[in-house]
Design an enzyme around this catalytic site. Structure first.
Site, PDB file in Angstrom:
ATOM      1  N   GLU A 150       0.967  -1.368   0.072  1.00  0.00           N
ATOM      2  CA  GLU A 150      -0.040  -0.038  -0.136  1.00  0.00           C
ATOM      3  C   GLU A 150       0.647   1.222  -0.134  1.00  0.00           C
ATOM      4  O   GLU A 150       1.846   1.457   0.823  1.00  0.00           O
ATOM      5  CB  GLU A 150      -0.973  -0.098   1.247  1.00  0.00           C
ATOM      6  N   GLU A 244     -12.428   1.773   5.157  1.00  0.00           N
ATOM      7  CA  GLU A 244     -11.378   1.655   6.145  1.00  0.00           C
ATOM      8  C   GLU A 244     -11.581   3.174   6.639  1.00  0.00           C
ATOM      9  O   GLU A 244     -11.361   4.158   6.215  1.00  0.00           O
ATOM     10  CB  GLU A 244      -9.969   1.505   5.714  1.00  0.00           C
TER      11      GLU A 244
END
Length: 295
Positions: A150, A244
């Site tokens: 990420e 998220e």
């Protein structure tokens, strides 16, 4: 194109532990297909206790690492790097036990390392991250797992900020287990064109997190959701899309991610509104945009 929708347990709690069966049941009752488990402390998570709850609820699990102090593959200290590799191995143990095909997160360096460095020092850290992740990717590949790497924004990392950076790191790692994930929160800070970045990721993209540019309910901010939808459709993405964000009720967590206000009356409302927006978005043809959820 087939996607499923999940939620991170960070929306409600930190740290996650296997004692929180009721939280998993609540996420399923809200209508989610999947749950993302951020593993801050592997000692708190017993896969054998979680598996029956996952089977009961039908939730598909995913794992995300937490890379705070002491977890840094770019550290000059070999002991810190060895500790980080050991943590990633623990995540792989959990992934295998839970039947999860990859581990995810900004696993190259400690979150919060944002410095002005001389070019030679930055290259040293880049080469170190690639070398260390090659070792981690080799272990993952031998276990039949992948790494979903990420990019995070400039305020949280000075090493990997864009999808292009992620892909460059994957090429430097040079192992087929090394893959990419995206998080729309970081993308709205760093990308010139969100859709183009997703298309650039292409087949390397194996996981998606969504969060508004202000970390609030999806559909209430400035994120170009039509571009997001169209680009995922163009690359035929067929994985999880996980909401998220973070609970303001845990002061340490909220402070770490700079959440100073509530975005909904409850975290259940936050999650359900976000899920409704995402389902509506993907239920329509990609060239149509659903009305944003009311603020």
């Amino acid at each position: 194109m087939s996607v499923t929708f999940g939620a991170s347990t960070w929306l409600w709690t930190s740290p996650f532990s296997s004692d929180q069966a009721d939280l998993l049941r609540g996420i399923a009752r809200l209508g989610f297909d999947a749950v993302e488990l951020p593993i801050e402390d592997p000692d708190l998570v017993d896969a054998q206790r979680i598996l029956p709850i996952l089977e009961e609820t039908g939730l598909t699990p995913y794992l995300c690492g937490a890379f705070g102090p002491g977890r840094d593959l770019t550290s000059p200290d070999p002991a810190v790097r060895a500790h980080t590799r050991a943590y990633l191995s623990r995540l792989m143990d959990l992934a295998e036990a839970l039947g999860i095909p990859f581990i995810a997160g900004p696993m190259y360096a400690q979150v919060g390392k944002a410095r002005q460095l001389p070019s030679d020092e930055r290259q040293r850290e880049w080469d170190l991250a690639a070398r260390e992740l090659r070792t981690v990717a080799t272990e993952a590949g031998n276990r039949g797992l992948k790494l979903a790497i990420e990019a995070i924004n400039r305020f949280e990392s000075d090493l990997v900020n864009t999808t292009a950076d992620t892909l460059r790191l994957i090429r430097a790692i040079g192992h087929p287990a090394a893959k990419a994930m995206i998080d729309t929160f970081h993308m709205t800070l760093e990308e010139h064109d969100l859709g183009a970045a997703i298309r650039q990721a292409g087949d390397d993209l194996i996981h998606v997190q969504v969060s508004e540019n202000h970390r609030g309910v999806t559909g209430t901010g400035l994120t170009p959701w039509q571009d997001f939808h169209e680009a995922l459709q163009d690359i035929r993405y067929s994985g999880a899309i996980v909401i998220e964000s973070f609970t303001p009720d845990n002061r340490d967590l909220a402070g770490a991610v700079c959440i100073w206000r509530r975005f909904a009356a409850t975290q259940d409302e936050f999650a359900s509104r976000g899920l409704a927006f995402m389902r509506d978005l993907f239920a329509k043809p990609a060239n149509l945009v659903p009305l944003a959820a009311s603020a």
